[in-house]
Design an enzyme around this catalytic site. Structure first.
Site, PDB file in Angstrom:
ATOM      1  N   CYS A 145     -19.567  14.638 -31.689  1.00  0.00           N
ATOM      2  CA  CYS A 145     -19.894  14.247 -30.318  1.00  0.00           C
ATOM      3  C   CYS A 145     -19.269  12.865 -30.155  1.00  0.00           C
ATOM      4  O   CYS A 145     -19.773  11.890 -30.699  1.00  0.00           O
ATOM      5  CB  CYS A 145     -21.395  14.174 -30.070  1.00  0.00           C
ATOM      6  SG  CYS A 145     -21.751  13.427 -28.465  1.00  0.00           S
ATOM      7  N   CYS A 152     -21.866  10.392 -28.085  1.00  0.00           N
ATOM      8  CA  CYS A 152     -23.137   9.898 -28.625  1.00  0.00           C
ATOM      9  C   CYS A 152     -23.531  10.683 -29.869  1.00  0.00           C
ATOM     10  O   CYS A 152     -23.005  10.445 -30.950  1.00  0.00           O
ATOM     11  CB  CYS A 152     -24.228   9.911 -27.559  1.00  0.00           C
ATOM     12  SG  CYS A 152     -24.293  11.419 -26.547  1.00  0.00           S
ATOM     13  N   SER A 153     -24.444  11.654 -29.738  1.00  0.00           N
ATOM     14  CA  SER A 153     -24.955  12.324 -30.937  1.00  0.00           C
ATOM     15  C   SER A 153     -25.349  13.764 -30.657  1.00  0.00           C
ATOM     16  O   SER A 153     -26.238  14.296 -31.318  1.00  0.00           O
ATOM     17  CB  SER A 153     -26.162  11.559 -31.464  1.00  0.00           C
ATOM     18  OG  SER A 153     -27.151  11.501 -30.447  1.00  0.00           O
ATOM     19  N   CYS A 154     -24.716  14.412 -29.654  1.00  0.00           N
ATOM     20  CA  CYS A 154     -25.086  15.779 -29.285  1.00  0.00           C
ATOM     21  C   CYS A 154     -24.889  16.710 -30.479  1.00  0.00           C
ATOM     22  O   CYS A 154     -23.808  16.762 -31.060  1.00  0.00           O
ATOM     23  CB  CYS A 154     -24.264  16.244 -28.088  1.00  0.00           C
ATOM     24  SG  CYS A 154     -24.564  15.209 -26.654  1.00  0.00           S
TER      25      CYS A 154
HETATM   26 FE    FE Z   1     -23.904  13.242 -27.574  1.00  0.00          FE
END
Ligand code: FE
Length: 193
Positions: A99, A102-104
């Site tokens: 991602c 961010c951190s998906c």
């Molecule tokens: Fe994300």
């Protein structure tokens, strides 16, 4: 007595939650249920899907066409989660998930993302120098193998269906699932027998 809210973030969270509840958009019970499901999710769930796809050709096809439905078929709760896409590694093509924003992460099937998945270094290098990044994980792809980097987003999550390693002929689904690691389903590593 109510807990004293220490930070702006905590106050914001409580304010948003109270607003959602006041407007009837979500109930406390639903939030509690969702948190319990998220906390219970772990890479073993994705590993079960991979092992089933390795042993059941019909399940493999179903998993590649709709990951969320395939997860639900194994009793993994997917309600309220974004769609799940499944990227199949082959002898010609290797997939790596990141991602960049961010951190998906496909939390429903893999649990919470590992710390490195959220790091700026991983997110940048997965795009700039994916082969170098993989080499640091000990994953050396043949020159001729294509490498595809796929961006996971808030609207669509991805997991990798790795190739079944040689030497696992005749193994049970349970034994196969035991060798599938979190990194194998992100594409930083490759399962080994
Ligand atoms: Fe994300």
């Amino acid at each position: 007595m109510d807990k004293i809210l220490e930070t702006d973030g905590e106050r914001l969270l409580v304010a948003v939650r109270n607003l959602l509840e006041a407007k009837g958009l979500v109930t406390t019970a639903e939030i509690t249920e969702r948190r319990a499901i998220t906390d219970a999710a772990n890479p073993g769930q994705g590993a079960r899907m991979v092992a089933k796809a390795w042993t059941d050709p019909a399940y493999r096809v179903a998993m590649l066409s709709d990951g969320a439905k395939a997860a639900e078929a194994l009793g993994i709760p997917m309600r309220g989660m974004p769609p799940l896409g499944v990227l199949e590694n082959t002898a010609e093509l290797h997939n790596l998930v990141v991602c960049t924003l961010c951190s998906c992460y496909p939390r429903a099937v893999l649990g919470y993302p590992p710390f490195w998945f959220k790091s700026a270094a991983y997110r940048a290098r997965a795009v700039r120098d994916p082969r170098g990044l993989l080499a640091e994980w000990g994953t050396h792809l043949p020159e001729a193998m294509k490498l595809r980097v796929v961006d996971s987003t808030a609207d669509y999550r991805w997991m990798v269906l790795p190739m079944r390693p040689a030497g696992t002929e005749g193994w049970s689904e349970e034994k196969l699932a035991s060798i599938v690691r979190e990194g194998d389903m992100i594409g930083v590593t490759i399962p080994a027998a």
